[in-house]
Design an enzyme around this catalytic site. Structure first.
Site, PDB file in Angstrom:
ATOM      1  N   GLU A   1      26.414  35.140  36.591  1.00 30.10           N
ATOM      2  CA  GLU A   1      26.118  35.373  35.281  1.00 30.10           C
ATOM      3  C   GLU A   1      24.708  35.465  35.420  1.00 30.10           C
ATOM      4  OE1 GLU A   1      28.701  33.772  32.540  1.00 30.10           O
ATOM      5  OE2 GLU A   1      29.855  33.452  33.796  1.00 30.10           O
TER       6      GLU A   1
ATOM      7  N   CYS B   1      17.992  33.325  31.547  1.00 30.04           N
ATOM      8  CA  CYS B   1      18.356  32.393  32.357  1.00 30.04           C
ATOM      9  C   CYS B   1      20.025  32.608  32.933  1.00 30.04           C
ATOM     10  CB  CYS B   1      19.375  31.674  30.898  1.00 30.04           C
ATOM     11  SG  CYS B   1      20.944  30.381  31.395  1.00 30.04           S
TER      12      CYS B   1
ATOM     13  N   CYS C   1      29.649  26.467  41.936  1.00 30.15           N
ATOM     14  CA  CYS C   1      28.595  24.601  41.776  1.00 30.15           C
ATOM     15  C   CYS C   1      29.853  24.065  42.267  1.00 30.15           C
ATOM     16  CB  CYS C   1      28.704  23.912  40.520  1.00 30.15           C
ATOM     17  SG  CYS C   1      27.041  22.839  39.696  1.00 30.15           S
TER      18      CYS C   1
ATOM     19  N   CYS D   1      30.955  18.446  36.996  1.00 30.66           N
ATOM     20  CA  CYS D   1      31.120  18.115  35.914  1.00 30.66           C
ATOM     21  C   CYS D   1      32.510  18.321  34.916  1.00 30.66           C
ATOM     22  CB  CYS D   1      30.081  18.613  34.940  1.00 30.66           C
ATOM     23  SG  CYS D   1      28.145  18.233  35.734  1.00 30.66           S
TER      24      CYS D   1
ATOM     25  N   CYS E   1      32.113  21.141  32.394  1.00 25.32           N
ATOM     26  CA  CYS E   1      31.573  22.370  32.559  1.00 25.32           C
ATOM     27  C   CYS E   1      32.527  23.865  33.508  1.00 25.32           C
ATOM     28  CB  CYS E   1      30.943  21.978  32.880  1.00 25.32           C
ATOM     29  SG  CYS E   1      29.368  23.901  33.891  1.00 25.32           S
TER      30      CYS E   1
ATOM     31  N   CYS F   1      29.058  28.411  29.048  1.00 26.88           N
ATOM     32  CA  CYS F   1      28.708  28.459  30.625  1.00 26.88           C
ATOM     33  C   CYS F   1      29.533  28.967  31.423  1.00 26.88           C
ATOM     34  CB  CYS F   1      27.730  27.346  30.516  1.00 26.88           C
ATOM     35  SG  CYS F   1      27.154  26.617  29.504  1.00 26.88           S
TER      36      CYS F   1
HETATM   37  N1  SAH Z   1      23.423  22.796  36.957  1.00 24.19           N
HETATM   38  C1  SAH Z   1      22.321  22.598  36.019  1.00 24.19           C
HETATM   39  C2  SAH Z   1      21.835  23.690  35.354  1.00 24.19           C
HETATM   40  C3  SAH Z   1      23.784  24.356  35.407  1.00 24.19           C
HETATM   41  S1  SAH Z   1      23.936  23.950  33.647  1.00 24.19           S
HETATM   42  C4  SAH Z   1      22.659  20.966  35.307  1.00 24.19           C
HETATM   43  O1  SAH Z   1      23.372  20.450  35.133  1.00 24.19           O
HETATM   44  O2  SAH Z   1      21.812  21.239  34.429  1.00 24.19           O
HETATM   45  C5  SAH Z   1      23.200  24.263  31.804  1.00 24.19           C
HETATM   46  C6  SAH Z   1      23.324  23.146  31.089  1.00 24.19           C
HETATM   47  O3  SAH Z   1      24.621  23.836  30.291  1.00 24.19           O
HETATM   48  C7  SAH Z   1      23.791  21.818  31.238  1.00 24.19           C
HETATM   49  O4  SAH Z   1      23.047  20.865  30.486  1.00 24.19           O
HETATM   50  C8  SAH Z   1      24.824  21.551  31.470  1.00 24.19           C
HETATM   51  O5  SAH Z   1      25.420  20.446  31.133  1.00 24.19           O
HETATM   52  C9  SAH Z   1      25.104  22.315  30.541  1.00 24.19           C
HETATM   53  N2  SAH Z   1      26.791  22.539  30.376  1.00 24.19           N
HETATM   54  C10 SAH Z   1      27.542  23.260  31.633  1.00 24.19           C
HETATM   55  N3  SAH Z   1      29.026  23.095  30.592  1.00 24.19           N
HETATM   56  C11 SAH Z   1      28.695  23.067  29.026  1.00 24.19           C
HETATM   57  C12 SAH Z   1      29.364  22.651  28.200  1.00 24.19           C
HETATM   58  N4  SAH Z   1      31.205  23.399  27.706  1.00 24.19           N
HETATM   59  N5  SAH Z   1      29.345  23.153  26.944  1.00 24.19           N
HETATM   60  C13 SAH Z   1      27.599  23.139  26.747  1.00 24.19           C
HETATM   61  N6  SAH Z   1      26.659  22.711  27.978  1.00 24.19           N
HETATM   62  C14 SAH Z   1      26.679  22.662  28.796  1.00 24.19           C
END
Ligand code: SAH
Length: 341
Positions: free
Chosen positions: A89, A102, A109, A113, A116, A330
């Protein structure tokens, strides 16, 4: 074995290929590639024999656009299919200073987390430098404007694909190609300290964004497995070092999850942890994701959290939402696609 991807090569590396002689042709090849041609055959000012040899021995990558959604605010979200069937994406946002793209850095991944969507199915594979670059190139061509900014904030952990991301940063900043300067690029990481240290030593001028999401290890470990490997103290030390070495202010992302990390007490603790650092905090209301009990904070908690931080001398902004009408959280477009197969 698939043929090497021509867009993975810098102009100097192209010039060193035995097929490309005289060496000045390398610059022409590079420029054509980064204008988005689909094959060497289209490089009309090159000798026909050279074009044929290049197409025989190398690949000119071009992802297939599987889906495109355009929001009322101009945000565009793309789902691309790569040569091996993997999907990634990309999001293009329009700002006054120009479009910002972006990009994803991995298909999937492995960071795990809990909030995510991108990590739910694990890591499929790392993206090549060219596959990261193509997202910007083809999103830019699709929207018809020169892309001015890039954020490495899509699917994947960029520092878990370090070498390819590093190479991508070189390629995207090369004159004759997309030529996007380091100061217009942000890299977001969940906090791989060793790689942050390594990146600092490269002395690039890119902005480092760190996904903090909690004011202490106890909370952080509940939502981010990586926090068990790298405690916050270590992480904040690596960030301070990044600032010392590069002179670039580190930005912290903080997802606001209702009743979990959004109390004024959390804001006070966060301010205390960041005190003395030239830090910037970006507050983001959680995007709902399927099958998750986590909910976004109420707008008033976000405002109060920001107020507490600001009062204690920490600059904090609330991230503006773009593309609300098209994008779920995301990584969800890719996930929908995989579920459909
Ligand atoms: N792996 C990297 C970059 C990808 S995630 C990182 O962790 O920073 C990009 C951003 O989106 C990160 O800050 C992540 O924590 C956030 N993100 C992921 N899932 C999300 C969600 N459900 N709501 C809001 N932000 C989210």
């Amino acid at each position: 074995m698939s043929k090497p991807y021509l867009k993975d090569f810098t102009p100097a590396e192209l010039a060193a290929l035995p097929e490309i002689t005289p060496a000045y042709r390398a610059k022409q090849v590079f420029a054509w590639l980064h204008r988005g041609v689909s094959s060497a055959a289209e490089m009309t000012d090159l000798p026909k024999a050279l074009r044929e040899t290049l197409d025989e021995r190398y690949t000119v990558s071009k992802p297939t656009m599987l889906r495109r959604q355009i929001s009322s605010d101009g945000t565009r979200k793309y789902l691309w299919e790569l040569a091996d069937g993997n999907c990634v994406e990309t999001v293009l946002m329009r700002y006054k200073y120009g479009p910002s793209v972006c990009v994803s850095t991995q298909a999937g991944c492995r960071m795990g987390c809990v909030f995510c969507a991108s990590t739910k199915l694990g890591l499929s594979r790392n993206l090549l430098p060219s596959e990261i670059l193509d997202q910007i190139l083809f999103a830019g061509l699709d929207c018809g404007e020169r892309v001015s900014h890039v954020v490495l904030m899509g699917t994947g952990e960029p520092l878990d694909n370090y070498d390819n991301v590093r190479k991508f940063l070189t390629l995207v900043g090369t004159d004759g190609g997309l030529n996007i300067g380091a100061r217009n690029i942000s890299l977001s990481t969940c906090g791989l300290c060793d790689q942050i240290d390594r990146l600092a030593d490269e002395k690039l001028q890119i902005t480092l964004s760190v996904s903090l999401h909690a004011p202490n290890d106890t909370l952080r470990q509940q939502i981010m497995p990586i926090a068990r490997k790298y405690p916050m103290e270590w992480l904040l030390r690596s960030c301070a070092r990044y600032f010392e070495v590069t002179g670039r202010r580190v930005s912290y992302e903080y997802i606001m999850i209702r009743g979990f990390n959004d109390t004024p007490a959390c804001a006070e603790e966060l301010a205390e942890r960041l005190r003395g650092q030239n830090a910037h905090v970006n507050l983001i209301r959680l995007n709902n994701i399927a099958e998750s009990p986590l909910r976004p904070s109420l707008p008033e908690s976000v405002r109060e959290f920001q107020r507490v931080l600001t009062e204690r001398g920490i600059t904090a902004t609330v991230r503006r939402r773009l593309g609300d009408d098209i994008s779920a959280a995301c990584g969800q477009l890719r996930r929908e696609q995989i579920n459909r197969l």
